[in-house]
Design an enzyme around this catalytic site. Sequence first.
Site, mmCIF file in Angstrom:
data_model
loop_
_atom_site.group_PDB
_atom_site.id
_atom_site.type_symbol
_atom_site.label_atom_id
_atom_site.label_comp_id
_atom_site.label_asym_id
_atom_site.label_seq_id
_atom_site.Cartn_x
_atom_site.Cartn_y
_atom_site.Cartn_z
ATOM 1 N N ARG A 93 0.831 -1.207 0.000
ATOM 2 C CA ARG A 93 0.000 0.000 0.000
ATOM 3 C C ARG A 93 0.865 1.256 0.000
ATOM 4 N NH1 ARG A 93 -2.616 1.583 4.110
ATOM 5 N NH2 ARG A 93 -1.704 0.089 5.540
ATOM 6 N N ARG A 127 6.344 7.435 11.875
ATOM 7 C CA ARG A 127 5.212 6.727 12.488
ATOM 8 C C ARG A 127 5.447 5.240 12.701
ATOM 9 N NH1 ARG A 127 3.267 8.019 7.281
ATOM 10 N NH2 ARG A 127 3.043 6.063 6.157
ATOM 11 N N TYR A 148 19.980 9.327 2.127
ATOM 12 C CA TYR A 148 21.408 9.589 2.335
ATOM 13 C C TYR A 148 21.867 10.474 1.165
ATOM 14 C CZ TYR A 148 26.345 8.270 3.125
ATOM 15 O OH TYR A 148 27.698 8.299 3.358
ATOM 16 N N ARG A 201 30.648 21.720 8.165
ATOM 17 C CA ARG A 201 31.014 21.410 6.767
ATOM 18 C C ARG A 201 30.144 20.242 6.324
ATOM 19 N NH1 ARG A 201 31.660 17.016 4.492
ATOM 20 N NH2 ARG A 201 33.712 16.178 4.933
ATOM 21 N N LYS A 219 23.181 9.164 8.154
ATOM 22 C CA LYS A 219 24.246 8.169 8.425
ATOM 23 C C LYS A 219 23.686 7.064 9.310
ATOM 24 C CE LYS A 219 27.887 10.200 6.456
ATOM 25 N NZ LYS A 219 28.856 9.626 5.545
ATOM 26 N N GLU A 290 31.143 13.477 12.336
ATOM 27 C CA GLU A 290 30.764 13.617 10.932
ATOM 28 C C GLU A 290 30.677 15.074 10.521
ATOM 29 O OE1 GLU A 290 30.128 10.669 9.079
ATOM 30 O OE2 GLU A 290 30.349 12.111 7.451
ATOM 31 N N ASP A 291 31.314 15.381 9.421
ATOM 32 C CA ASP A 291 31.191 16.695 8.785
ATOM 33 C C ASP A 291 31.526 17.864 9.707
ATOM 34 O OD1 ASP A 291 30.589 15.126 6.655
ATOM 35 O OD2 ASP A 291 28.674 16.047 6.184
ATOM 36 N N ASP A 313 34.555 9.847 10.527
ATOM 37 C CA ASP A 313 34.205 9.176 9.279
ATOM 38 C C ASP A 313 34.841 9.846 8.066
ATOM 39 O OD1 ASP A 313 32.751 7.517 7.520
ATOM 40 O OD2 ASP A 313 31.187 9.031 7.342
ATOM 41 N N ASP A 314 34.872 11.179 8.058
ATOM 42 C CA ASP A 314 35.394 11.883 6.884
ATOM 43 C C ASP A 314 36.889 11.686 6.724
ATOM 44 O OD1 ASP A 314 32.934 13.355 5.989
ATOM 45 O OD2 ASP A 314 33.049 13.935 8.092
ATOM 46 N N ALA A 353 39.134 15.203 4.372
ATOM 47 C CA ALA A 353 39.032 13.982 3.584
ATOM 48 C C ALA A 353 40.319 13.745 2.783
ATOM 49 C CB ALA A 353 37.826 14.068 2.666
ATOM 50 N N ASN A 469 30.827 15.500 -2.637
ATOM 51 C CA ASN A 469 29.374 15.397 -2.552
ATOM 52 C C ASN A 469 28.763 16.758 -2.276
ATOM 53 O OD1 ASN A 469 29.314 12.523 -2.738
ATOM 54 N ND2 ASN A 469 30.073 12.436 -0.634
ATOM 55 N N ASN A 514 32.065 5.917 -1.805
ATOM 56 C CA ASN A 514 31.511 6.673 -0.669
ATOM 57 C C ASN A 514 31.824 5.935 0.622
ATOM 58 O OD1 ASN A 514 29.350 7.498 1.320
ATOM 59 N ND2 ASN A 514 28.862 8.864 -0.367
HETATM 60 N N1 LIG Z 1 33.042 10.265 -1.147
HETATM 61 C C1 LIG Z 1 33.192 10.262 0.155
HETATM 62 O O1 LIG Z 1 33.053 9.246 0.825
HETATM 63 C C2 LIG Z 1 33.563 11.540 0.851
HETATM 64 C C3 LIG Z 1 34.023 11.490 2.161
HETATM 65 C C4 LIG Z 1 34.383 12.657 2.824
HETATM 66 C C5 LIG Z 1 34.266 13.874 2.152
HETATM 67 N N2 LIG Z 1 33.785 13.875 0.888
HETATM 68 C C6 LIG Z 1 33.630 15.146 0.167
HETATM 69 O O2 LIG Z 1 34.879 15.757 0.039
HETATM 70 C C7 LIG Z 1 34.710 17.156 -0.055
HETATM 71 C C8 LIG Z 1 35.753 17.812 0.819
HETATM 72 O O3 LIG Z 1 35.583 17.491 2.168
HETATM 73 P P1 LIG Z 1 36.622 18.043 3.256
HETATM 74 O O4 LIG Z 1 36.113 17.727 4.592
HETATM 75 O O5 LIG Z 1 37.989 17.580 2.943
HETATM 76 O O6 LIG Z 1 36.439 19.601 2.982
HETATM 77 P P2 LIG Z 1 37.409 20.792 3.282
HETATM 78 O O7 LIG Z 1 36.630 22.033 3.091
HETATM 79 O O8 LIG Z 1 38.084 20.569 4.569
HETATM 80 O O9 LIG Z 1 38.531 20.685 2.160
HETATM 81 C C9 LIG Z 1 38.375 21.116 0.855
HETATM 82 C C10 LIG Z 1 39.757 21.217 0.235
HETATM 83 O O10 LIG Z 1 39.590 21.487 -1.135
HETATM 84 C C11 LIG Z 1 40.494 22.530 -1.497
HETATM 85 N N3 LIG Z 1 40.003 23.265 -2.666
HETATM 86 C C12 LIG Z 1 39.109 24.271 -2.713
HETATM 87 N N4 LIG Z 1 39.038 24.751 -3.964
HETATM 88 C C13 LIG Z 1 39.905 24.034 -4.703
HETATM 89 C C14 LIG Z 1 40.294 24.091 -6.054
HETATM 90 N N5 LIG Z 1 39.776 24.979 -6.893
HETATM 91 N N6 LIG Z 1 41.225 23.213 -6.493
HETATM 92 C C15 LIG Z 1 41.769 22.298 -5.644
HETATM 93 N N7 LIG Z 1 41.431 22.214 -4.344
HETATM 94 C C16 LIG Z 1 40.518 23.087 -3.895
HETATM 95 C C17 LIG Z 1 40.575 23.401 -0.255
HETATM 96 O O11 LIG Z 1 41.734 24.208 -0.292
HETATM 97 C C18 LIG Z 1 40.622 22.323 0.808
HETATM 98 O O12 LIG Z 1 41.929 21.858 0.961
HETATM 99 C C19 LIG Z 1 33.262 17.438 0.314
HETATM 100 O O13 LIG Z 1 32.533 17.703 -0.858
HETATM 101 C C20 LIG Z 1 32.779 16.156 0.912
HETATM 102 O O14 LIG Z 1 31.410 15.924 0.630
HETATM 103 C C21 LIG Z 1 33.442 12.756 0.220
HETATM 104 O O1 LIG Z 2 28.112 11.840 3.468
HETATM 105 C C1 LIG Z 2 28.628 11.327 2.465
HETATM 106 O O2 LIG Z 2 27.957 10.950 1.499
HETATM 107 C C2 LIG Z 2 30.096 11.053 2.404
HETATM 108 C C3 LIG Z 2 30.950 11.911 3.250
HETATM 109 O O3 LIG Z 2 30.830 11.633 4.600
HETATM 110 C C4 LIG Z 2 30.837 13.364 2.962
HETATM 111 O O4 LIG Z 2 30.982 14.147 3.894
HETATM 112 O O5 LIG Z 2 30.657 13.719 1.803
HETATM 113 MG MG LIG Z 3 30.887 13.255 5.848
#
Ligand SMILES: NC(=O)c1ccc[n+]([C@@H]2O[C@H](COP(=O)([O-])OP(=O)(O)OC[C@H]3O[C@@H](n4cnc5c(N)ncnc54)[C@H](O)[C@@H]3O)[C@@H](O)[C@H]2O)c1
Ligand SMILES: O=C(O)C[C@H](O)C(=O)O
Ligand SMILES: [Mg+2]
Length: 628
Positions: A93, A127, A148, A201, A219, A290-291, A313-314, A353, A469, A514
């Site tokens: 349903r 619910r 997610y 972030r 998450k 996280e974040d 996690d990151d 990351a 992301n 991811n």
């Molecule tokens: N796929 C996954 O599992 C996963 C996991 C963790 C984070 N992420 C993604 O990674 C991204 C970054 O996360 P973070 O915590 O490291 O963020 P953050 O803000 O700490 O780091 C971003 C980095 O990117 C650099 N940057 C910015 N502009 C840039 C450019 N033009 N050229 C090159 N580098 C540049 C910054 O100087 C910084 O070092 C986010 O979008 C997050 O969603 C993905």
């Molecule tokens: O949340 C996600 O999808 C992955 C990672 O933890 C992120 O921050 O981008």
């Molecule tokens: Mg994250």
Amino acid sequence: MSNFSHQIRAASALINRLKHPREFSRIPMLMRSRSFTTIEGDRPTIVHKRSLDILHDPWFNKGTSFSMTERDRLDLRGLLPPSVMSSEQQIERFMVDLKRLEVHARDGPSDPNALAKWRILNRLHDRNETMYYKVLIANIEEYAPIVYTPTVGLVCQNYSGLFRRPRGMYFSAEDRGEMMSMVYNWPADQVDMIVVTDGSRILGLGDLGVQGIGIAIGKLDLYVAAAGINPQRVLPVMIDVGTNNEKLLKDPLYLGLQEHRLDGDEYVAVIDEFMNAVFTRWPNVIVQFEDFQSKWAFKLLQRYRSTYRMFNDDVQGTAGVAIAGLLGAVRGQGKPMIDFPKQKIVVAGAGSAGIGVLNSARKTMARMLGNNESAFESARSQFWVVDAKGLITEERENIDPDALPFARKVKEIQRQGLREGASLVEVVREVKPDVLLGLSAVGGLFSKEVLEALKGSTSTRPAIFAMSNPTKNAECTAEEAFSIVGDNIIFASGSPFNDVDLGNGHIGHCNQGNNMYLFPGIGLGALLSGSRIISDGMLQAAAECLAAYMTEEQVLDGVIYPSTSRIRDITKEVAAAVVKEAIEEDLAEGYREMDARELQKLSQEEIVNFVKHNMWSPEYPTLVYKDN
Ligand SMILES: NC(=O)c1ccc[n+]([C@@H]2O[C@H](COP(=O)([O-])OP(=O)(O)OC[C@H]3O[C@@H](n4cnc5c(N)ncnc54)[C@H](O)[C@@H]3O)[C@@H](O)[C@H]2O)c1
Ligand SMILES: O=C(O)C[C@H](O)C(=O)O
Ligand SMILES: [Mg+2]
């Protein structure tokens, strides 16, 4: 065991497992001599409420599935339509309603109905939790992108408008001094998993303040769906210390503290108080950070990781997923794993990351090269790191100490025709890397020019990891990567993209790189081992397990990560690997009736069974009323 010999052992185990991926990952499921009781067993659930209070409690509500005898026992007769439905009929349903919105669920935010689907699912979550997780688990591939990444990003951005009922706990800067008593406001006596964010972030969307709680909720949805953590024992947490997002600071409808973020010692004191409070009430809980913005992610990890059962996690989950993917990319080139230290890797993004991935990749290379100082040093030269200011070299002013180990030596880069601050396209052109990995949060950073430059790669099959992301922040799309660089690449992205039709009867496979493939298993493994901390070895074991999950045939087809539909199985294997490592490192203190000595006696197969039998499944329990 010393760290050194442990690492040597880990390196050879890695190579061994990768030689025999099937044996490691497809452990026979038959129960052997030892049998395990599940967390819940078949015991009824005791409830202290009846009537409408039961119907309005998502933990116990079964809606139209309450049997007539249960309706009698719980004073529900007449409060529901008379027809008793099976849980399958209930779902049927519900799905009729949800499927009306069916267009392209996997397209995330570009799907105009993604948010509407999230709303419908969220109302079900509010619910009837059992039914919600039944729907989610049965359709994980379709609905992970809704509850997610990527839709959760949109949810966080629109949180003030979407907020209906609270979920989880909010600790704000104004609660200082009160947190120890506040934790007792949470109704559950047992909490296994907390995911906490300060909203600073959120994905690549920046500071979203209190609205970031959506990430913790998303998450934990995966913790329930993939790791089988009982939904009554998860707790999403938002620590609201203000926001530096000017738009939110001016928005009269914003739900968080409208002041600038606390910083320095004041900030740390708030997080300290929170950690102390939750570990006092629930000493066995696991806390996933996280974040958090990079500035605090590393500092808090260092501050807590040797005293509390926590991980970031990151930094750590992402590192493991990236390592598994990078090793998959080597195998996808038809090369042996041991060739990983020869890969030239350009990383765009040096935040929490990016640096997490770099540290871990360097250590993995060093282990393969002999695990000594010169191996560690020579591994360094395989990486070129580009951030917002371009290529990072020793000439960088006010260099971030976390990035310093990866700053290129000036002489070295001069030889390569590069310089401090060189652009990404210049770096790709000169280095001709095997791998281009993005964790920059900059959508489209892997522009046509950059991807064109990657065509000069010396690799037989270059790999592109557009890991940022949500979807709009991905460094490039799968379509762009295949159409510009060519068919013979490996592609992974943090948010899901559809596979690409290469037009010649072949499909360009889009992998989802991811951290969702690791964090649920890390948390579950840590929980079931009863380890007091989450060690590097446990994280390494998780990454190796994910790497070994893929067969030779799959990686040669460009499939380096499993499909989301396998996530519960992967998580079970990852958790078992984490438990095993905790036992080997003598960290495991046991879980419930399985004490440390019992754990020590388990075979590999028995560990997998132990994990499996402690994973919650969404089945309605028999409810028995008892006066409080
Ligand atoms: N796929 C996954 O599992 C996963 C996991 C963790 C984070 N992420 C993604 O990674 C991204 C970054 O996360 P973070 O915590 O490291 O963020 P953050 O803000 O700490 O780091 C971003 C980095 O990117 C650099 N940057 C910015 N502009 C840039 C450019 N033009 N050229 C090159 N580098 C540049 C910054 O100087 C910084 O070092 C986010 O979008 C997050 O969603 C993905
Ligand atoms: O949340 C996600 O999808 C992955 C990672 O933890 C992120 O921050 O981008
Ligand atoms: Mg994250």
